[in-house]
Design a protein around this motif. Structure first.
Motif, PDB file in Angstrom:
ATOM      1  N   TYR A  30       0.800  -1.235   0.135  1.00  0.00           N
ATOM      2  CA  TYR A  30       0.009  -0.090   0.035  1.00  0.00           C
ATOM      3  C   TYR A  30       1.016   1.296   0.006  1.00  0.00           C
ATOM      4  O   TYR A  30       0.604   2.214  -0.831  1.00  0.00           O
ATOM      5  N   ARG A  46      -1.477  14.932   2.903  1.00  0.00           N
ATOM      6  CA  ARG A  46      -1.785  14.999   4.235  1.00  0.00           C
ATOM      7  C   ARG A  46      -1.680  15.865   5.383  1.00  0.00           C
ATOM      8  O   ARG A  46      -2.098  16.274   6.224  1.00  0.00           O
ATOM      9  N   ALA A  65     -10.406   5.381   9.386  1.00  0.00           N
ATOM     10  CA  ALA A  65     -10.154   4.537   8.243  1.00  0.00           C
ATOM     11  C   ALA A  65      -8.653   4.807   8.005  1.00  0.00           C
ATOM     12  O   ALA A  65      -8.000   5.089   6.833  1.00  0.00           O
ATOM     13  N   ASP A  89      -9.513   1.377  12.303  1.00  0.00           N
ATOM     14  CA  ASP A  89      -9.647   0.942  10.761  1.00  0.00           C
ATOM     15  C   ASP A  89     -10.109  -0.451  11.061  1.00  0.00           C
ATOM     16  O   ASP A  89     -10.026  -0.987  12.416  1.00  0.00           O
ATOM     17  N   ASN A 111     -15.169  -0.112  13.021  1.00  0.00           N
ATOM     18  CA  ASN A 111     -15.749   0.356  11.855  1.00  0.00           C
ATOM     19  C   ASN A 111     -16.148   1.713  11.769  1.00  0.00           C
ATOM     20  O   ASN A 111     -16.994   2.205  12.806  1.00  0.00           O
ATOM     21  N   ALA A 112     -16.015   2.357  10.639  1.00  0.00           N
ATOM     22  CA  ALA A 112     -16.310   3.624  10.515  1.00  0.00           C
ATOM     23  C   ALA A 112     -17.714   4.012  10.701  1.00  0.00           C
ATOM     24  O   ALA A 112     -18.237   5.339  11.049  1.00  0.00           O
ATOM     25  N   GLY A 128      -8.804  10.084   5.552  1.00  0.00           N
ATOM     26  CA  GLY A 128      -7.633  10.243   4.341  1.00  0.00           C
ATOM     27  C   GLY A 128      -7.902   9.206   3.383  1.00  0.00           C
ATOM     28  O   GLY A 128      -7.514   7.914   3.674  1.00  0.00           O
ATOM     29  N   PHE A 129      -8.452   9.321   2.344  1.00  0.00           N
ATOM     30  CA  PHE A 129      -8.756   8.301   0.913  1.00  0.00           C
ATOM     31  C   PHE A 129      -9.381   7.243   1.550  1.00  0.00           C
ATOM     32  O   PHE A 129      -9.242   6.084   1.206  1.00  0.00           O
TER      33      PHE A 129
HETATM   34  C1  LIG Z   1      -7.254   3.839   0.628  1.00  0.00           C
HETATM   35  S1  LIG Z   1      -6.932   3.249   2.446  1.00  0.00           S
HETATM   36  C2  LIG Z   1      -6.533   4.724   3.217  1.00  0.00           C
HETATM   37  C3  LIG Z   1      -5.512   4.498   4.198  1.00  0.00           C
HETATM   38  C4  LIG Z   1      -5.094   5.971   5.041  1.00  0.00           C
HETATM   39  N1  LIG Z   1      -6.224   6.762   5.541  1.00  0.00           N
HETATM   40  C5  LIG Z   1      -4.187   6.929   3.987  1.00  0.00           C
HETATM   41  O1  LIG Z   1      -4.500   8.008   4.279  1.00  0.00           O
HETATM   42  O2  LIG Z   1      -3.653   6.270   3.267  1.00  0.00           O
HETATM   43  C6  LIG Z   1      -8.800   3.102   3.079  1.00  0.00           C
HETATM   44  C7  LIG Z   1      -8.924   2.494   4.337  1.00  0.00           C
HETATM   45  O3  LIG Z   1     -10.057   2.654   4.793  1.00  0.00           O
HETATM   46  C8  LIG Z   1     -10.428   1.379   5.625  1.00  0.00           C
HETATM   47  N2  LIG Z   1     -11.871   1.382   5.527  1.00  0.00           N
HETATM   48  C9  LIG Z   1     -12.673   1.116   4.516  1.00  0.00           C
HETATM   49  N3  LIG Z   1     -14.088   1.264   4.875  1.00  0.00           N
HETATM   50  C10 LIG Z   1     -13.819   1.193   6.406  1.00  0.00           C
HETATM   51  C11 LIG Z   1     -14.905   1.253   7.376  1.00  0.00           C
HETATM   52  N4  LIG Z   1     -16.244   0.944   7.126  1.00  0.00           N
HETATM   53  N5  LIG Z   1     -14.162   1.007   8.740  1.00  0.00           N
HETATM   54  C12 LIG Z   1     -13.081   1.120   8.944  1.00  0.00           C
HETATM   55  N6  LIG Z   1     -12.025   1.237   7.955  1.00  0.00           N
HETATM   56  C13 LIG Z   1     -12.553   1.337   6.716  1.00  0.00           C
HETATM   57  C14 LIG Z   1      -9.692   0.264   4.779  1.00  0.00           C
HETATM   58  O4  LIG Z   1      -9.366  -0.849   5.602  1.00  0.00           O
HETATM   59  C15 LIG Z   1      -8.238   1.061   4.328  1.00  0.00           C
HETATM   60  O5  LIG Z   1      -7.395   0.811   5.506  1.00  0.00           O
END
Ligand SMILES: C[S@@+](CC[C@H](N)C(=O)[O-])C[C@H]1O[C@@H](n2cnc3c(N)ncnc32)[C@H](O)[C@@H]1O
Length: 238
Positions: A30, A46, A65, A89, A111-112, A128-129
Motif C-alpha cells: 500500500y 496529508r 480508516a 480501521d 468500523n467507521a 484520508g482516502f
Molecule cells: C485507501 S485506504 C486509506 C488509508 C489511510 N487513511 C491513508 O491515508 O492512506 C482506505 C482504508 O479505509 C479502511 N476502511 C474502509 N472502510 C472502512 C470502514 N467502514 N471502517 C473502517 N475502516 C474502513 C480500509 O481498511 C483501508 O485501510
C-alpha cells in the motif's frame, strides 16, 4: 477474488467484508503504491489536511480508516506529546503496519460506520482516502461528527474527478489505464481497478460538501489541489 467480486471491484462498489479483505491483502504494497502513483505528493496532501484540522498542543484527534497510519502520524505532530491521536480501521493488516510505523500512537480496530467512541470525545476527526470506501457515506459522516465535540472539525482528504480538460483527460488516462497496470505489477489488479471505479462513483467536491452539511456540519469549505485531483474538505461540528 471470485469473478463476481472482481466485477463489483471494477464497478467501485464492494460489500464491507470484501473491502476489509482487499485492504488486508494489499497492506504490504500500500505505502509503496501510494508513493509510486502520486510521485510522493501524498505526504504533502496529508500535511495540508492535518493543518485544516486546526489542532493545537494537548488536543485529541481521531483518524478514521487510518490504514497504515500516515495521516494519524501527521496529526500527532500537531497535538504534541501532551495530546493524543487514535487511528481506527477495520483492516488488521493495515493496522499492523501502522502500529509498527508509530508504536507511540493508539491504533484500534473499529468500523467507521459504528465508531467505538463516546460522543464529543475528540477535538477533530479526519479521514484520508477512506470515505470513498464507506458503504454508507452519510452514516460515516454522522459518526465522525458524533465523536467530535461542538466547535471541533471534521476533515476529509479524498481523490476527486477533475471536470475540465486537459486534466480530466490526464486523470482518465492515469486512473483508468496506468493505475490498474501498476496494480497488476504489484500483484493485485482487482484492488487497483476498484480504486478508479470508486473515485468515479464518489460525489464531486460540491456533492461531498453538501453531504457534510446535510448531516449538520457548518462552515463547510474545501480546497482543490494537484490540479483538481485532490479535495480537502473541512466542516465544523455544531
Ligand atoms: C485507501 S485506504 C486509506 C488509508 C489511510 N487513511 C491513508 O491515508 O492512506 C482506505 C482504508 O479505509 C479502511 N476502511 C474502509 N472502510 C472502512 C470502514 N467502514 N471502517 C473502517 N475502516 C474502513 C480500509 O481498511 C483501508 O485501510
Amino acid at each position: 477474488m471470485s469473478p463476481s467480486a472482481a466485477g463489483s471491484a471494477r464497478s467501485g462498489t464492494l460489500p464491507e467484508p470484501q473491502v476489509q479483505a482487499m485492504f488486508d491483502r494489499i497492506a504490504g504494497v500500500y505505502d509503496l503504491m501510494n508513493s509510486v502513483m502520486t510521485a510522493g505528493l501524498h505526504h504533502r496532501w496529508r500535511e495540508r489536511a492535518a493543518d485544516m484540522a486546526a489542532l493545537g498542543p494537548g488536543d485529541r484527534a481521531l483518524d478514521v480508516a487510518t490504514g497504515t497510519g500516515d495521516l494519524a502520524i501527521e496529526l500527532s505532530r500537531r497535538v504534541g506529546p501532551q495530546g493524543e491521536v487514535v487511528g481506527s480501521d477495520f483492516s488488521e493488516g493495515m493496522l499492523e503496519l501502522a502500529r509498527r510505523k508509530a508504536p507511540e500512537l493508539r491504533f484500534e480496530h473499529g468500523n467507521a460506520l459504528a465508531l467505538p467512541y463516546d460522543d464529543d470525545s475528540f477535538d477533530a476527526a479526519s479521514v484520508g482516502f477512506g470515505a470513498r470506501n464507506f458503504s454508507d457515506l452519510p452514516q460515516g459522516l454522522r459518526e465522525m461528527a458524533r465523536v467530535v465535540r461542538p466547535g471541533g472539525r471534521v476533515v476529509i482528504l479524498e481523490i476527486t474527478t477533475p471536470e475540465r480538460p486537459p486534466l480530466s483527460w490526464f486523470f482518465r488516462l492515469w486512473f483508468d489505464r496506468v493505475v490498474p497496470l501498476l496494480g497488476r505489477f504489484a500483484g493485485d489488479s482487482d484492488a487497483y481497478s476498484y480504486l478508479p471505479s470508486s473515485v468515479r462513483r464518489f460525489p464531486n467536491a460540491r456533492g461531498l460538501g453538501a453531504a457534510m452539511s446535510a448531516v449538520g456540519m457548518v462552515d463547510v469549505r474545501w480546497l482543490l489541489t494537484a490540479g483538481g485531483i485532490i479535495a480537502i474538505h473541512v466542516g465544523t461540528v455544531e
